[in-house]
Scaffold this active site. Structure first.
Site, PDB file in Angstrom:
ATOM      1  CG  ASP A   1     -12.548  -9.127   2.932  1.00 16.02           C
ATOM      2  OD1 ASP A   1     -12.766  -8.241   2.083  1.00 16.02           O
ATOM      3  OD2 ASP A   1     -11.853  -8.923   3.938  1.00 16.02           O
TER       4      ASP A   1
ATOM      5  CD  GLU B   1      -2.885  -1.174   2.343  1.00 14.40           C
ATOM      6  OE1 GLU B   1      -2.918  -0.189   3.099  1.00 14.40           O
ATOM      7  OE2 GLU B   1      -3.595  -2.187   2.508  1.00 14.40           O
TER       8      GLU B   1
ATOM      9  CD  GLU C   1      -4.583  -7.746   2.248  1.00 13.93           C
ATOM     10  OE1 GLU C   1      -5.409  -7.136   2.964  1.00 13.93           O
ATOM     11  OE2 GLU C   1      -3.447  -7.301   2.008  1.00 13.93           O
TER      12      GLU C   1
ATOM     13  CG  HIS D   1     -10.016  -5.990   1.346  1.00 10.63           C
ATOM     14  ND1 HIS D   1     -10.211  -6.985   2.283  1.00 10.63           N
ATOM     15  CD2 HIS D   1      -8.702  -5.682   1.404  1.00 10.63           C
ATOM     16  CE1 HIS D   1      -9.064  -7.257   2.884  1.00 10.63           C
ATOM     17  NE2 HIS D   1      -8.135  -6.482   2.371  1.00 10.63           N
TER      18      HIS D   1
ATOM     19  CG  ASN E   1      -0.880  -6.977  -1.181  1.00 16.16           C
ATOM     20  OD1 ASN E   1      -1.440  -7.699  -1.990  1.00 16.16           O
ATOM     21  ND2 ASN E   1      -1.411  -6.676  -0.006  1.00 16.16           N
TER      22      ASN E   1
END
Length: 394
Positions: A308, A184, A306, A274, A226
């Protein structure tokens, strides 16, 4: 699309690889219950039955993993059972974040990372390392960069950064297949964020230096950058594309099993994924596919790191319609990876609503929750079926 991703600041406790034999009740002593079988779970054990996602993914040449914390398994046997059986890859959720692994300059605490690595090795699972160099400016209360490290003068902080990367890569060389070196670095407009690490060079040079240190420390590990909210074409994904292209074009000579080889500084790009599962909240699938392809065309590996899918909830309960949409999003993201040859697989950022960073931060994600494929008592939701269906398609 989510606004960001993270994990809270929690100190690693005792190393306990708490996975139990696949039975309806865990009776092994708390010091070392294990799952030795990788076959289908006994019907009803922690909500599991039939082929696991790991088995289905392996048939397609992919890994499907989860973020993992040994301290959750210590007090919740089903967490250990499902994680070590349902998935064929385990990623450190907090174990290799700086506030856990290096709480003070030069003071290392490897207990949590070692615990995850040990579970992965014992269960013959892939082991991945998450987020070595990261400073989430929008969540300062997490103190991912410990105060004593943040207070160092920039030159010393920069040296600590490369020394930390080197130490961690050396320790897990031959054990960690994939390492997120930098996490990030960009804001939503595609600008480098003025983090504690950016301040050491006031440019993206710190990123190049971190990757160079990682490559020299372990030439065999797959090194990833990432980020979140970059799955589609945008100012942010354009900036990331430019940077990872330059990283991939930059090489360093390393010793690989006694032979000198010139290797690129980076191997892959992680898209956190996400996602939002409410009505009309999903991004364009063709746009995502085209965006993945341009990164693949650089020669980079790709991974959803990641995944979800948070959906609207009222008093913790989601509607059947939103659960169905969530299922569709999980299935779509799985299919996107399957259709992209450079995609190595998917990591879920948690697999049960009992242990979800989404529900841990209700103020951040007000009105949303239920983001994982399993309920709080490990029963399968439609979302889990969506993943399995995609993996079983021809």
């Amino acid at each position: 699309m989510a606004t960001r991703s993270a994990a809270p600041n929690r100190w690693a406790l005792l190393i306990v690889a708490a996975t139990c034999m696949l039975v309806a009740a865990c009776t092994d002593p708390p010091t070392g219950p294990r799952v030795e079988s990788t076959g289908p779970a006994e019907h009803g054990a922690c909500g599991m039955s039939g082929p696991t996602l790991a088995e289905l993914a392996e048939r397609r040449g992919k890994t499907i993993g989860t973020a993992y914390r040994s301290t959750f398994a210590e007090t919740d046997p089903c967490y250990g059972i499902v994680a070590a059986t349902e998935f064929n890859s385990l990623t450190t959720e907090i174990g290799t974040m700086m506030n856990t692994i290096e709480p003070a300059p030069g003071v290392f605490d490897f207990r949590e990372a070692d615990a995850v690595a040990d579970v992965a090795a014992r269960q013959h699972r892939d082991f991945q390392i998450h987020a070595l160099i990261w400073d989430p400016l929008d969540q300062p209360q997490w103190a991912i960069v410990p105060p004593a490290i943040r207070a160092l003068p920039p030159p010393q902080r920069h040296q600590l950064m490369t020394d930390t990367v080197t130490a961690i890569l050396h320790r897990y060389a031959g054990r960690a297949s994939t390492v997120t070196v930098v996490n990030e670095a960009f804001d939503q407009m595609g600008h480098l964020q003025p983090t504690a690490w950016w301040q050491t060079t006031r440019s993206d040079q710190y990123i190049f230096d971190a990757f160079r240190a990682a490559r020299l420390a372990d030439p065999h590990a797959q090194l990833f950058y990432n980020d979140h909210s970059a799955e589609t074409h945008s100012d942010k994904s354009n900036a990331i594309y430019d940077m990872v292209k330059r990283l991939h074009d930059t090489t360093v000579d390393v010793d690989v099993d006694g032979t000198t080889e010139s290797l690129p500084l980076i191997d892959g790009i992680g898209f956190q994924a996400h996602m939002l599962g409410g009505e009309g909240q999903q991004p364009s699938v063709p746009d995502m596919a085209a965006n993945l392809q341009r990164f693949a065309d650089l020669g980079l590996k790709i991974r959803f790191t990641e995944l979800d899918v948070r959906i609207p909830v009222v008093n913790g309960t989601a509607t059947a319609a939103d659960l169905d949409r969530q299922r569709d999003v999980f299935r779509t993201m799985t299919t996107l990876c399957l259709d992209q040859p450079q995609c190595t697989g998917i990591t879920l950022w948690g697999f049960t609503d009992k242990r979800s960073w989404i529900t841990d931060y209700p103020d951040t994600f007000s009105g949303y929750g239920a983001a994982t494929p399993l309920t709080t008592n490990y029963q399968r939701k439609p979302a889990r079926d969506g993943i399995a269906e995609a993996l079983q398609e021809n």
